[in-house]
Motif scaffolding. Structure first.
Motif, mmCIF file in Angstrom:
data_model
loop_
_atom_site.group_PDB
_atom_site.id
_atom_site.type_symbol
_atom_site.label_atom_id
_atom_site.label_comp_id
_atom_site.label_asym_id
_atom_site.label_seq_id
_atom_site.Cartn_x
_atom_site.Cartn_y
_atom_site.Cartn_z
ATOM 1 N N UNK B 2 -33.482 23.883 58.160
ATOM 2 C CA UNK B 2 -34.863 23.393 58.180
ATOM 3 C C UNK B 2 -34.982 22.151 59.050
ATOM 4 N N UNK B 3 -36.177 21.944 59.589
ATOM 5 C CA UNK B 3 -36.405 20.793 60.457
ATOM 6 C C UNK B 3 -37.251 19.763 59.720
ATOM 7 N N UNK B 4 -36.749 18.538 59.643
ATOM 8 C CA UNK B 4 -37.539 17.461 59.050
ATOM 9 C C UNK B 4 -37.880 16.467 60.156
ATOM 10 N N UNK B 5 -39.190 16.251 60.370
ATOM 11 C CA UNK B 5 -39.628 15.319 61.409
ATOM 12 C C UNK B 5 -40.025 14.020 60.729
ATOM 13 N N UNK B 6 -39.298 12.922 61.038
ATOM 14 C CA UNK B 6 -39.632 11.669 60.356
ATOM 15 C C UNK B 6 -40.862 11.016 60.996
ATOM 16 N N UNK B 7 -41.454 10.085 60.248
ATOM 17 C CA UNK B 7 -42.741 9.501 60.635
ATOM 18 C C UNK B 7 -42.647 8.751 61.967
ATOM 19 N N UNK B 8 -41.530 8.038 62.143
ATOM 20 C CA UNK B 8 -41.372 7.216 63.351
ATOM 21 C C UNK B 8 -41.323 8.113 64.603
ATOM 22 N N UNK B 9 -40.517 9.173 64.526
ATOM 23 C CA UNK B 9 -40.411 10.089 65.677
ATOM 24 C C UNK B 9 -41.744 10.777 65.934
ATOM 25 N N UNK B 10 -42.431 11.161 64.833
ATOM 26 C CA UNK B 10 -43.706 11.860 64.988
ATOM 27 C C UNK B 10 -44.704 10.986 65.748
ATOM 28 N N UNK B 11 -44.774 9.703 65.390
ATOM 29 C CA UNK B 11 -45.712 8.778 66.066
ATOM 30 C C UNK B 11 -45.363 8.658 67.544
#
Lengths: 207, 128
Positions: B2-11
């Motif tokens: 599964x892929x988890x995209x953290x908030x910092x990378x998403x921004x």
């Protein structure tokens, strides 16, 4: 392969309907889509189908569903069907990439026993192609077309279908009729819940 | 996996996409994985991003299969020209596609140059 976006607070999973040709995969999706339209008005996306001229699935049918929120996360499910005909192996494999949950729609017609077994073996092979074991996905069986029993059409008994396909796996199964809607929503609700639980367990609960 | 995209990378990824649209003049940009899961979208167009992601991933995969069939590794350019809108598909990381909508008066070459400028940055942010 689920996608968890911690900024948007979304969890997205992929559920694929597999099974032999003309077993009722597309009919399942159409029933769910029409039910959502009727009960909830406008859905977020239309049902996308890539068909042949003769209305058989060439590539896939698709539509997304929003399931609401759990623990602050918005839950999104992508529903797909695969082409059932054996000759569409390459496109079927593409659809199974990153799958989290599978509904195997088996045809209850007596004459389709071999087709069910062959299609299930194809599913195992297609998953292996993506390095996915059957144990890695949440599996549910549907013994479809049970409504034909009333028309005196010879069907394989549920017990025999269980023995042929589900004797070792012991996965959840539902006798169903995609055309009348019998157990169609129950199947998708069950599988969505189990798939989401598995994804949350593997991802969000470990954060 | 599964892929988890953290908030910092998403921004950061969203900022890269917005900057790309500003600088290139493209209308809409979308990132999807090769399984058709929508990862990010940016732009003013009112488009069903989920379906666009699914169909784009399918289109890319089918084209790649055709390339294999004729003994090519892949085609270097995947692009459709429309009367009012063009669409360009680019693989920017191992499992990620970037889909860009742009008006016909924009130069395709310039757009491809702008994509290659941000490709490494996006690839790093998206991880392996």
């Amino acid at each position: 392969m689920a996608i968890v976006n911690l900024k948007e607070k979304t969890i997205q999973v992929k559920i694929v309907y597999c099974g032999p040709g003309r077993s009722g995969k597309t009919t399942n999706l159409e029933y769910i889509y029409n039910w959502l339209l009727k009960t909830q008005g406008q859905t977020t996306s239309k049902l996308t189908s890539i068909n042949t001229k003769g209305d058989r699935t060439l590539f896939f049918d698709f539509f997304p569903i929003n399931l609401g929120k759990i623990a602050g996360f918005e839950l999104k499910i992508q529903l797909y069907t695969t082409p059932g005909q054996v000759k569409y192996e390459s496109t079927r494999r593409l659809v199974l990439k990153g799958v989290d949950g599978v509904v195997f729609v088996a045809d209850s017609l007596l004459s389709r026993q071999e087709a069910n077994i062959e299609s299930f073996q194809n599913l195992i092979d297609d998953l292996e192609y993506h390095q996915i074991n059957l144990d890695d996905v949440i599996l549910t069986f549907q013994w479809n077309k049970r409504d034909l029993d009333e028309n005196m059409i010879p069907l394989t008994s549920v017990e025999d279908m269980e023995a042929q396909l589900n004797s070792t796996l012991k996965a959840q199964s539902f006798p169903s009729s995609a055309i009348t809607g019998m157990n169609v929503l129950k199947t998708v609700r069950h599988l969505s819940k189990k798939t989401m639980e598995a994804v949350i367990e593997k991802t969000v609960s470990k954060l | 996996m599964d892929t988890v995209i953290d908030e910092k990378s998403a921004k950061k990824i969203e900022a890269v996409l917005e900057k790309f649209l500003d600088e290139s003049g493209a209308t809409y940009a979308l990132l999807t994985d090769l399984g058709g899961n929508l990862l990010f979208k940016s732009g003013e167009e009112d488009i069903d991003g989920d379906t666009l992601a699914v169909l784009s991933a399918a289109n890319y995969a089918a084209t790649k299969e055709i390339a294999t069939l004729i003994n090519k590794e892949n085609f270097s350019l995947l692009f459709h020209r429309g009367d009012n809108e063009n669409i360009h598909f680019a693989k920017i990381a191992q499992d990620v596609l970037m889909i860009i909508l742009f008006k016909p008066y924009l130069s395709l070459g310039l757009l491809r140059l702008k994509i290659s400028d941000i490709q490494e940055e996006l690839s790093d942010l998206l991880g392996p």
